[in-house]
Scaffold this active site. Structure first.
Site, mmCIF file in Angstrom:
data_model
loop_
_atom_site.group_PDB
_atom_site.id
_atom_site.type_symbol
_atom_site.label_atom_id
_atom_site.label_comp_id
_atom_site.label_asym_id
_atom_site.label_seq_id
_atom_site.Cartn_x
_atom_site.Cartn_y
_atom_site.Cartn_z
ATOM 1 N N GLY A 1 45.116 33.367 1.590
ATOM 2 C CA GLY A 1 43.728 33.447 1.128
ATOM 3 C C GLY A 1 43.587 32.816 -0.240
ATOM 4 N N SER A 2 42.574 33.269 -0.953
ATOM 5 C CA SER A 2 42.260 32.629 -2.237
ATOM 6 C C SER A 2 43.201 33.122 -3.346
ATOM 7 C CB SER A 2 40.813 32.943 -2.612
ATOM 8 O OG SER A 2 40.653 34.342 -2.703
ATOM 9 N N PRO A 3 43.386 32.303 -4.386
ATOM 10 C CA PRO A 3 44.227 32.739 -5.517
ATOM 11 C C PRO A 3 43.688 34.015 -6.172
ATOM 12 C CG PRO A 3 43.805 30.375 -5.630
ATOM 13 C CD PRO A 3 42.965 30.892 -4.505
ATOM 14 N N GLY B 1 44.608 36.831 -3.950
ATOM 15 C CA GLY B 1 46.074 36.846 -3.937
ATOM 16 C C GLY B 1 46.627 37.587 -5.142
ATOM 17 N N GLU C 1 50.187 32.713 0.314
ATOM 18 C CA GLU C 1 49.813 31.346 0.711
ATOM 19 C C GLU C 1 48.397 31.144 0.225
ATOM 20 O OE1 GLU C 1 51.712 29.120 2.150
ATOM 21 O OE2 GLU C 1 53.383 30.257 2.976
ATOM 22 N N CYS D 1 42.770 24.648 3.509
ATOM 23 C CA CYS D 1 43.447 24.864 2.223
ATOM 24 C C CYS D 1 44.149 23.599 1.749
ATOM 25 C CB CYS D 1 44.454 26.007 2.346
ATOM 26 S SG CYS D 1 45.731 25.689 3.571
HETATM 27 P P1 NAD Z 1 39.912 35.466 0.788
HETATM 28 O O1 NAD Z 1 40.960 35.545 -0.251
HETATM 29 O O2 NAD Z 1 38.505 35.769 0.407
HETATM 30 O O3 NAD Z 1 40.253 36.417 2.034
HETATM 31 C C1 NAD Z 1 41.493 36.393 2.730
HETATM 32 C C2 NAD Z 1 41.749 37.735 3.383
HETATM 33 O O4 NAD Z 1 41.852 38.709 2.357
HETATM 34 C C3 NAD Z 1 40.671 38.215 4.340
HETATM 35 O O5 NAD Z 1 41.289 38.779 5.491
HETATM 36 C C4 NAD Z 1 39.970 39.318 3.549
HETATM 37 O O6 NAD Z 1 39.483 40.366 4.363
HETATM 38 C C5 NAD Z 1 41.080 39.857 2.673
HETATM 39 N N1 NAD Z 1 40.601 40.438 1.425
HETATM 40 C C6 NAD Z 1 39.416 40.252 0.810
HETATM 41 N N2 NAD Z 1 39.358 40.958 -0.332
HETATM 42 C C7 NAD Z 1 40.535 41.623 -0.430
HETATM 43 C C8 NAD Z 1 41.086 42.514 -1.385
HETATM 44 N N3 NAD Z 1 40.423 42.861 -2.489
HETATM 45 N N4 NAD Z 1 42.334 42.986 -1.174
HETATM 46 C C9 NAD Z 1 43.029 42.612 -0.074
HETATM 47 N N5 NAD Z 1 42.568 41.772 0.854
HETATM 48 C C10 NAD Z 1 41.334 41.282 0.691
HETATM 49 O O7 NAD Z 1 40.026 33.971 1.381
HETATM 50 P P2 NAD Z 1 39.107 33.270 2.455
HETATM 51 O O8 NAD Z 1 37.756 32.994 1.883
HETATM 52 O O9 NAD Z 1 39.185 34.020 3.748
HETATM 53 O O10 NAD Z 1 39.905 31.895 2.647
HETATM 54 C C11 NAD Z 1 39.755 30.818 1.790
HETATM 55 C C12 NAD Z 1 40.895 30.707 0.798
HETATM 56 O O11 NAD Z 1 42.135 30.796 1.471
HETATM 57 C C13 NAD Z 1 40.912 29.363 0.081
HETATM 58 O O12 NAD Z 1 41.251 29.563 -1.269
HETATM 59 C C14 NAD Z 1 42.015 28.603 0.792
HETATM 60 O O13 NAD Z 1 42.599 27.567 0.033
HETATM 61 C C15 NAD Z 1 42.978 29.706 1.099
HETATM 62 N N6 NAD Z 1 43.827 29.352 2.238
HETATM 63 C C16 NAD Z 1 45.150 29.134 2.015
HETATM 64 C C17 NAD Z 1 45.968 28.756 3.076
HETATM 65 C C18 NAD Z 1 47.430 28.480 2.892
HETATM 66 O O14 NAD Z 1 48.150 28.449 3.875
HETATM 67 N N7 NAD Z 1 47.910 28.278 1.671
HETATM 68 C C19 NAD Z 1 45.434 28.636 4.357
HETATM 69 C C20 NAD Z 1 44.080 28.871 4.527
HETATM 70 C C21 NAD Z 1 43.275 29.239 3.467
#
Ligand code: NAD
Length: 466
Positions: free
Chosen positions: A190-192, A195, A212, A246
């Protein structure tokens, strides 16, 4: 699922983890084969779910969701026996007689949290490695791709019993409650920003993490590559999943005198791949949520107000969650488009005069997940690779390093911690346990106190010569 049910789920998975950890390679392979079979069997439902969530064209679903999972399964099946085998190590003279090995044992009970942009791929590829490593698993897909989450919640119980793998649907509250459990490992994509919250939460239990993440992945174009061709290729790469990848090229760096030709090449590429009106093209993806559409539009409004130039292939349409492929040039460095991961079909184009300027531009930001280069000059591209740090580098194409099953996939610092894919993915879910075994006779006691003169001499000799 109610929050209090999460604890019950966690304890059920935890209780079964030792049994899962004792499974042999053949048993894990059987589970992976069953997963692959179920995925093929339910492929039409996968297509429908991705259409509903992201207007994803069916060939894109096959290439970017199904294929990475089946490739990971096939590769893992071929190599798992070797990966699981204890790794024998030689002995330094001081440890003779004896034997030493590393045993790759399961971590135990693990959590996989995934984003919405490739919701099957990013749930199931980590699952393949978690199961191959012998863990029990909770899978938390994203609430922003609800049709695909529901699909996974139906698919997984056809392959795994509930004490081995469970899908937990739900939003941020569920995600937060989940990461508070004392998992043995959390694999988060997910997002930094999120993360870093996950890592902070994991720190309370000293749970290991794989993160990731994302960030700004540049594409740097060599002056002799051909700016029109470069523009057209970037247009294709930026169009995939409407830029919500990503590892999408986030922005382009092109030599100053070639910028206009690059812009024309990009426009021609858009026309070639998506037509004059991508808004009417069923193969062009939609923005996942109005919130993200508003973010993209606000960033373009901001950059327009700053005096930058903006070109859009056709008009944005919020009710359709359609955002057009957009070019931005002369953007200031302090606007949101220049500072934040775009995650949409907008390409800011910056210029350089000397290669060193392009390197300084990249090194001035956080470390990218991928650094792309379009260049036929090996010395030039080697120089850029050596002068920068990134999770990966791809030269003269886009995305393909992700498809190689044995290349480590992941970022560095803000773009990620830890690696996935192949043996890297397997090891991320295992504990490398050192096992040193002495025989019946152990010379260690020769060195134990009391330290008589001859023992002191022996220890001095060992310290000096062995
Ligand atoms: P996000 O970080 O908003 O969400 C990812 C997951 O985290 C979701 O399942 C969400 O329910 C959960 N989440 C949300 N808030 C949380 C919290 N406070 N604590 C724990 N979990 C929580 O990311 P997104 O908008 O779903 O995806 C986009 C981001 O992901 C972009 O920054 C993209 O670059 C990154 N991404 C990275 C990869 C990789 O392999 N490196 C792949 C795809 C996307």
């Amino acid at each position: 699922m109610e929050l209090r049910d999460l604890e019950t789920l966690f304890f059920a998975l935890q209780a079964h983890a030792p049994a899962m950890g004792r499974t042999r390679a053949a048993q894990r392979i059987a589970r992976l084969r069953a997963l692959k079979k179920a995925l093929y069997l339910h492929q039409p439902e996968a297509h429908a779910a991705l259409r509903a969530d992201l207007n994803r064209a069916e060939p894109d679903t096959d290439l970017n969701e199904i294929l990475p999972v089946t490739t990971s399964i096939d590769y893992t099946i071929r190599h798992l026996r070797r990966w699981m085998r204890p790794e024998k190590h030689g002995l330094p003279i001081t440890l003779i007689p004896g034997s030493a090995e590393v045993v790759y044992e399961s971590k135990g009970v693990v959590l996989i949290v995934s984003p919405w942009n490739f919701p099957i791929n990013l749930c199931l590829v980590p699952l393949v490695y978690a199961v191959a490593a012998g863990n029990t698993v909770a899978l938390k897909p994203s609430e922003l791709s609800p049709a695909t989450s529901a699909f996974l919640a139906k698919l997984i119980p056809t392959v795994f019993p509930p004490e081995e793998v469970r899908v937990v649907e739900g939003g941020v509250e569920i995600a937060k409650a989940l990461i508070n459990q004392p998992w043995n490992h959390i694999f988060f994509t997910g997002s930094p920003q999120i993360g870093s919250q996950v890592m902070a939460s994991a720190a309370r239990h000293l749970t290991s993490v794989t993160l990731e993440l994302g960030g700004k992945s540049p594409v740097i174009v060599h002056p002799k590559f051909g700016p029109e061709i470069a523009g057209a290729r970037v247009a294709w790469a930026k169009g995939l999943n409407a830029g919500q990848v990503c590892i999408a090229p986030d922005y382009a760096l092109i030599r100053k005198d070639q910028r206009d030709a690059f812009l024309e090449g990009f426009k021609a590429g858009v026309l070639r791949h998506y037509g004059e009106r991508p808004s009417e093209n069923p193969d062009f993806g939609r923005i996942v949520h109005e919130r993200h559409w508003d973010r993209l539009d606000a960033w373009v409004t901001e950059v327009r107000a700053s005096g930058a130039h903006v070109w859009q292939v056709d008009a944005p349409n919020r009710s359709q969650k359609y955002y057009p492929l957009t070019l931005v040039w002369d953007a200031p460095m302090d606007c949101a488009l220049s500072c934040s991961e775009i995650f949409g079909p907008i390409l800011p184009v910056y210029t350089y005069i000397e290669t060193a300027d392009a390197i300084a531009h990249v090194n001035g930001g956080s470390r990218p997940l991928v650094l792309y280069q379009l260049s036929h000059d090996r010395t030039w591209s080697d120089g850029i690779t050596a002068a920068t740090r990134a999770g990966a580098t791809v030269i003269n194409d886009f995305y393909l390093h992700y498809m190689h099953p044995s290349l480590p996939f992941g970022g560095i610092n803000t773009s990620g911690i830890g690696k996935s894919h192949g043996i890297w993915g397997f090891r991320e879910f295992t504990n490398a346990r050192s096992v040193y075994r002495r025989g019946r006779w152990s010379p260690t006691m020769l060195l134990a106190p009391p330290y008589s003169d001859w023992k002191k001499k022996l220890i001095r000799w060992i310290t000096r010569w062995l």
